[in-house]
Enzyme design. Structure first.
Site, PDB file in Angstrom:
ATOM      1  N   ASP A 237       2.522  -0.029   6.120  1.00 54.15           N
ATOM      2  CA  ASP A 237       2.329  -0.839   4.615  1.00 54.15           C
ATOM      3  C   ASP A 237       2.581  -0.008   3.667  1.00 54.15           C
ATOM      4  OD1 ASP A 237       0.841  -3.835   4.299  1.00 54.15           O
ATOM      5  OD2 ASP A 237       0.664  -2.210   2.460  1.00 54.15           O
ATOM      6  N   ASN A 245       3.544  -2.911  -9.344  1.00 64.89           N
ATOM      7  CA  ASN A 245       3.958  -4.270 -10.053  1.00 64.89           C
ATOM      8  C   ASN A 245       3.272  -4.592 -11.417  1.00 64.89           C
ATOM      9  OD1 ASN A 245       5.857  -5.094  -8.191  1.00 64.89           O
ATOM     10  ND2 ASN A 245       4.604  -6.536  -6.988  1.00 64.89           N
ATOM     11  N   HIS A 250       7.617  -5.815 -11.865  1.00 62.40           N
ATOM     12  CA  HIS A 250       8.354  -6.054 -10.515  1.00 62.40           C
ATOM     13  C   HIS A 250       9.435  -5.385 -10.171  1.00 62.40           C
ATOM     14  CE1 HIS A 250       9.103  -9.165  -7.392  1.00 62.40           C
ATOM     15  NE2 HIS A 250       7.884  -9.320  -7.331  1.00 62.40           N
ATOM     16  N   ASP A 254      10.198  -3.322  -6.570  1.00 62.38           N
ATOM     17  CA  ASP A 254      11.342  -3.588  -5.929  1.00 62.38           C
ATOM     18  C   ASP A 254      12.033  -1.907  -5.507  1.00 62.38           C
ATOM     19  OD1 ASP A 254      11.184  -6.289  -5.897  1.00 62.38           O
ATOM     20  OD2 ASP A 254      12.855  -6.712  -7.069  1.00 62.38           O
ATOM     21  N   ASP A 280       5.210  -5.995   1.442  1.00 64.26           N
ATOM     22  CA  ASP A 280       5.334  -4.626   1.547  1.00 64.26           C
ATOM     23  C   ASP A 280       4.860  -4.091   2.757  1.00 64.26           C
ATOM     24  OD1 ASP A 280       2.673  -5.460   1.667  1.00 64.26           O
ATOM     25  OD2 ASP A 280       1.712  -4.074   0.234  1.00 64.26           O
ATOM     26  N   ARG A 298       6.508  13.407  10.497  1.00 67.73           N
ATOM     27  CA  ARG A 298       7.880  12.985   9.924  1.00 67.73           C
ATOM     28  C   ARG A 298       7.808  12.079   8.651  1.00 67.73           C
ATOM     29  NH1 ARG A 298      11.695  11.357  14.809  1.00 67.73           N
ATOM     30  NH2 ARG A 298      11.244  13.082  16.168  1.00 67.73           N
TER      31      ARG A 298
HETATM   32  N1  GTP Z   1       8.027  -6.060  -6.442  1.00 66.73           N
HETATM   33  C1  GTP Z   1       7.828  -6.853  -5.541  1.00 66.73           C
HETATM   34  N2  GTP Z   1       6.717  -6.966  -5.078  1.00 66.73           N
HETATM   35  C2  GTP Z   1       6.483  -7.720  -4.025  1.00 66.73           C
HETATM   36  C3  GTP Z   1       7.455  -8.117  -3.210  1.00 66.73           C
HETATM   37  N3  GTP Z   1       6.806  -8.851  -2.140  1.00 66.73           N
HETATM   38  C4  GTP Z   1       5.514  -8.929  -2.336  1.00 66.73           C
HETATM   39  N4  GTP Z   1       5.169  -8.328  -3.435  1.00 66.73           N
HETATM   40  C5  GTP Z   1       3.998  -8.011  -4.063  1.00 66.73           C
HETATM   41  O1  GTP Z   1       3.433  -6.732  -3.014  1.00 66.73           O
HETATM   42  C6  GTP Z   1       1.840  -6.940  -3.600  1.00 66.73           C
HETATM   43  C7  GTP Z   1       1.190  -6.779  -2.087  1.00 66.73           C
HETATM   44  O2  GTP Z   1       0.057  -6.640  -2.426  1.00 66.73           O
HETATM   45  P1  GTP Z   1      -0.926  -6.233  -1.479  1.00 66.73           P
HETATM   46  O3  GTP Z   1      -0.847  -6.892  -0.061  1.00 66.73           O
HETATM   47  O4  GTP Z   1      -2.394  -6.147  -2.075  1.00 66.73           O
HETATM   48  O5  GTP Z   1      -0.765  -4.734  -1.101  1.00 66.73           O
HETATM   49  P2  GTP Z   1      -0.865  -3.291  -1.873  1.00 66.73           P
HETATM   50  O6  GTP Z   1      -0.885  -3.805  -3.338  1.00 66.73           O
HETATM   51  O7  GTP Z   1       0.213  -2.508  -1.569  1.00 66.73           O
HETATM   52  O8  GTP Z   1      -2.327  -3.015  -1.721  1.00 66.73           O
HETATM   53  P3  GTP Z   1      -2.480  -2.263  -0.073  1.00 66.73           P
HETATM   54  O9  GTP Z   1      -1.667  -2.702   0.928  1.00 66.73           O
HETATM   55  O10 GTP Z   1      -4.172  -2.542   0.314  1.00 66.73           O
HETATM   56  O11 GTP Z   1      -2.476  -0.844  -0.489  1.00 66.73           O
HETATM   57  C8  GTP Z   1       1.557  -8.250  -3.998  1.00 66.73           C
HETATM   58  O12 GTP Z   1       1.214  -8.362  -5.473  1.00 66.73           O
HETATM   59  C9  GTP Z   1       2.989  -9.092  -3.949  1.00 66.73           C
HETATM   60  O13 GTP Z   1       3.212  -9.957  -5.081  1.00 66.73           O
HETATM   61  C10 GTP Z   1       8.781  -7.844  -3.512  1.00 66.73           C
HETATM   62  O14 GTP Z   1       9.799  -8.162  -2.896  1.00 66.73           O
HETATM   63  N5  GTP Z   1       8.763  -7.104  -4.531  1.00 66.73           N
END
Ligand code: GTP
Length: 358
Positions: A237, A245, A250, A254, A280, A298
């Site tokens: 993750d 973002n 955004h 990406d 993610d 790695r």
């Molecule tokens: N830019 C982008 N953002 C995405 C995509 N898919 C999901 N997200 C965003 O990724 C974010 C994931 O949020 P979280 O699950 O809180 O993950 P995080 O911010 O990495 O936090 P942790 O996992 O706790 O470290 C969300 O805000 C989604 O809107 C994508 O394809 N592109």
């Protein structure tokens, strides 16, 4: 030759004409039969062609006129077509309808010209004599009968040619339709391949998507289990994507996802099944006996290399990695194993001091 013999020749010629399928055959039959019936020294086949007399074949005036065209009004064959009647000329140089100069290089002294069909003539048959000759009523009658039979043969040929052309056109049309169908089929196959590929591939990263992972990892897992080979299931993750973002947009998020995919390609081998599980999250079925610390090492090394490559990016790339060995739970399904790997990943993430990378 007796009249009876001539009649037999005519009957024979009519049969041959009914079988003739091209103009050359008709011309050969007509020329030979005309000479036999009229006892002439030469004969010619003239066709009416767009207002002209077309000397298709002849063995009287050769090689002067064969293949030539003259206006209907300027030759005797034209006269006989226009007047729909046979014309016998005993002395061609005493007849005003004959273009004398044209005949001078030839042997012709007398001629008989018979229209091919007296109703709407489509040509003429000419008989020529080197000496003065007055064709008899019988000769003229036999020649006219030959000419009428020739008209049927000519119509047959035209109909045959039209039919053949229609068959050719239809065959070509079918070939074109077939070709179009083939092209359409290939195009559909190509589109189907693309849809299949797209439905298993994540567009953003080019890795397999969740569905692709489920299909391929299920197959691979079955094989490694059957062959008792080692493998690891890894759930990954991204840390802090939401922050990236929010802070950088955004598009930057990406890029971060794409870079994480880039990292996985470096860390794992081509034979491994790599997928973006969604958002993610990433899943990997590594066909190797990697222990957790090796995977982590790695990944860290890959992260450093990537950081050097993208030194000016406004955030740090950081991943939480959970590794499990499917051999520890031999009966578990892929979904159950994924839940275990997700839990392992989350334990790692939860232990991190800060999950905000930038
Ligand atoms: N830019 C982008 N953002 C995405 C995509 N898919 C999901 N997200 C965003 O990724 C974010 C994931 O949020 P979280 O699950 O809180 O993950 P995080 O911010 O990495 O936090 P942790 O996992 O706790 O470290 C969300 O805000 C989604 O809107 C994508 O394809 N592109």
């Amino acid at each position: 030759m007796q009249y009876q013999e001539k009649l037999e020749s005519l009957v024979e010629a009519v049969q041959q004409l009914s079988l003739a399928r091209d103009l050359d055959s008709v011309a050969t039959i007509v020329r030979a039969t005309a000479r036999t019936l009229a006892g002439s020294d030469g004969a010619t086949l003239v066709l009416r062609d767009a207002g002209q007399c077309y000397y298709y074949d002849e063995d009287a005036i050769s090689p002067l006129w064969k293949g030539q065209r003259f206006p209907l009004s300027q030759c005797i064959s034209g006269w006989c077509m226009l007047n729909r009647s046979a014309v016998a000329i005993e002395d061609i140089y005493a007849d005003e309808r004959i273009p004398h100069a044209a005949y001078r290089p030839t042997f012709v002294r007398s001629l008989l010209m018979t229209p091919i069909r007296t109703i709407e003539p489509i040509g003429a048959i000419g008989s020529y004599w080197a000496q003065h000759h007055a064709p008899s009523a019988d000769e003229t009658h036999l020649l006219q009968t030959l000419a009428n039979a020739t008209s049927v043969a000519l119509e047959n040929i035209q109909m045959h040619a039209e039919l053949e052309q229609r068959v050719l056109d239809r065959t070509e049309e079918l070939a074109r339709t077939n070709q179009l169908l083939r092209e359409e089929m290939l195009e559909r196959e190509r589109a189907e391949r693309e849809v299949r590929l797209l439905s298993l591939t994540d567009e953003l990263t080019g890795l397999h998507n969740r569905r692709g992972f489920q299909v391929l990892a299920t197959q691979e897992l079955e094989v490694v289990r059957r062959l008792h080979q080692p493998c690891r299931l890894i759930f990954i993750d991204l840390d802090g994507l939401k922050q990236v973002n929010d802070r950088h947009g955004h598009a930057a998020g990406d890029v971060m996802i794409r870079q994480a995919a880039e990292l996985l390609r470096v860390v794992f081998s081509e034979a491994d099944v790599l997928a973006r599980w969604g958002g993610d999250e990433f899943a990997v079925l590594a066909l190797d006996a990697l222990d957790e610390s090796t995977v982590r090492r790695r990944v860290e090394l890959g992260l450093k290399q990537l950081a050097a490559l993208h030194a000016n990016r406004p955030y740090a790339l950081s991943l939480s990695v959970g590794v499990i060995d499917p051999a520890d739970t031999p009966g578990a399904s892929l979904s159950e194993l994924l839940m275990q790997a997700d839990a392992a990943m989350y334990a790692i993430k939860a232990g991190k001091p800060s999950r905000v990378p930038a």
